[in-house]
Write an enzyme that holds these catalytic residues in place. Sequence first.
Site, PDB file in Angstrom:
ATOM      1  N   GLU A 240       1.459  -0.223  -4.889  1.00 60.00           N
ATOM      2  CA  GLU A 240       0.401   0.699  -5.297  1.00 60.00           C
ATOM      3  C   GLU A 240       1.019   2.074  -5.513  1.00 60.00           C
ATOM      4  O   GLU A 240       1.356   2.775  -4.553  1.00 60.00           O
ATOM      5  CB  GLU A 240      -0.687   0.783  -4.232  1.00 60.00           C
ATOM      6  CG  GLU A 240      -1.805   1.756  -4.601  1.00 60.00           C
ATOM      7  CD  GLU A 240      -2.453   2.423  -3.405  1.00 60.00           C
ATOM      8  OE1 GLU A 240      -3.620   2.831  -3.535  1.00 60.00           O
ATOM      9  OE2 GLU A 240      -1.808   2.544  -2.343  1.00 60.00           O
TER      10      GLU A 240
ATOM     11  N   ASP B  36       0.828  -1.202   0.000  1.00 64.42           N
ATOM     12  CA  ASP B  36       0.000   0.000   0.000  1.00 64.42           C
ATOM     13  C   ASP B  36       0.867   1.259   0.000  1.00 64.42           C
ATOM     14  O   ASP B  36       1.988   1.257   0.515  1.00 64.42           O
ATOM     15  CB  ASP B  36      -0.884  -0.034   1.253  1.00 64.42           C
ATOM     16  CG  ASP B  36      -1.808   1.156   1.363  1.00 64.42           C
ATOM     17  OD1 ASP B  36      -2.695   1.287   0.501  1.00 64.42           O
ATOM     18  OD2 ASP B  36      -1.641   1.954   2.308  1.00 64.42           O
TER      19      ASP B  36
END
Length: 656
Positions: free
Chosen positions: A293, A259
């Site tokens: 990401e 993330d």
Amino acid sequence: MKPKVLFISALMGCISILVPQASQSAEQSTYPEVGLAKDVIYFVMPDRYLNGDASNDLAGGTTQDPTGGFNPTSTAFFHGGDLKGLTGTCEKGDKGLARIKDLGFTAVWLTPLVGQQKATSNGAGYHGYWGVDFLNVDPHLGTNEDLSALSACAKKLGLKLILDVVTNHTGDVIQYMDKTASIPAGKESAKNPSWLNDLSSYHNVGDMSRCWGEGSCTQLGDFYGLDDLATEKEVVYKGMIDIYSQWIKKYGFVGFRVDTARHVDNDFFKNWSPGINQQASQVGINNFTTFGEVWDINPINLVGYIRDRGLQTVLDFPFQRTAVQFASGYSGAEVLNNLFENDDLYTTQSSSASNLVTFLGNHDMGRVGFLISASQVKAEKDLQARTQLAHALMYLSRGIPTVYYGDEVGMTGSGNGGDQLARQDMFATKVDSWKTEKRIGSTPVGNGDSFSGAENPISKYLKALSTLRQKYPALANGAMQIRYAKDNLFIFSKFDQSEKKEYVVALNTSSRALAPSVKTSSGAGWATVFGTGTSKAKALSLSMTLPALSATVYRSSGLIAQSKSKVAKIATKKDFLTGYVEVLATLNTNSLQAVTFETRASSSSEWIAAGIDNNWPYRIYIDPLHYSPSSTIEVRARLASEKGAVNAKSTTVKLS
């Protein structure tokens, strides 16, 4: 694995294209493939999938949730889904992992499972991105033993497990008075392991929108108030190696989705990833996959995270945007060609665009059905067909396809369609607005769940695509050559040099049937192996009839035609968009080959691999910043002839 297009004319709907022909004796080279390169991923939020154990809904509380996190009527709180529900009985016909396996998925990506901070009045960490206990499963989702049981079931079914991890920040515990950071009384040991409770492990310079640190607030500031870790510090990146290696060793995860990867320091992945890979190899996972990401729709920006910052690969946000626009009818196939033209930028000794993780929608931006209808108002009436087209493009072109849970049953969304409004319950929901949201291929769910009733047509279509990939491995992220890309037509070939068969994939986003003709590398007949289009072969060409809003796949009945080939010349030029040096090899034939590029210093006799390209134009890009200023290097392109002899050309490049 890096598709490019060469087309000549389009006259009255009859298209004639000149493209290279694939050689039967192309050099058999090893391409850089991540461990998930051939997989199809199902991305799931466990809290919203299935409630298998109501006793953990209150996170251990007997009459109320001690964290204040459970409220199944609100989109911002825990709803009761858990690891037991996702695991299920592990038997065919069950709603858990067995169902996911039956849909044709080979890997399951779970949002973060770590223990979350206590809820606020605005919401809870049901999504997993507000971690404070990084060593244990959040009690709303179950126990560590429940995760062990899920892992055992996945192993039994042959499913790979991918864990969503957060290395950039923790839950919001640190507070500021003016510009002084402190940990509130009573929260001195709120985080686990203990080093996460040390203020010196954080930047402590305020939110990224208004930080007071020296440097990029994107990397130094708190991510929407979440405590920003000083990832450049050894205690942090080694601590993160220790944390996440435990999840690998205990539960068998074979990949991580990282993330907020753009928010860590520039060298984090160079420091962290080797340690993770080493720990994974100790338990027999020798090709661990890490994808980050990096929310950016410009491929040129994404490339740097792989070539310079040490990320193995990334989520392909440029593909998501382009695929949705094409499938919706908002833009023509030219935008796909423009996207894939950048694929050679990813080509190095250790990376390839084929390793990019592709997707059509997610838990932040929204679901593919919502995005397609939002992209083109006229797409509303053809939403099912266009959603299927988008999935066909993703499953059959290059990259690792990922489907967001609920998309397979036609979930769409409402309002702005993103964030909390894209995180619907698969089990019977208590959120009133979700009961009446439209579904693709079915009626609104009402008081029922998304597992009952007739099978959704999207589910059937995805299962058929997966079966097709399994039967014909070339379609599962094999080599790709674009044959035509204009207006409503996108046509490309897929092939596997070991099989020596060619597949032509044709996508028609028009509301009427079309009859294109393209050059191919196979001279025999063709069989339709997916869809309902018809075909006619003549020499090295294929004439097709493609139904409106359809995807059709043809397979050659004969082997790919042989053609002698050698490198005619090699040329270089500066690419002004990136600052890289483009190295282009020209062959004296139209044959598709695997061209190997190598470099060596002017003072060395040793050639070093620089990347492999297996479709026209054959090229790589060299970054001068990876060399000393004004260095001179030699670059070589080589391939094997029909008889196995190596043919090569080289040139000298002065880097500046």
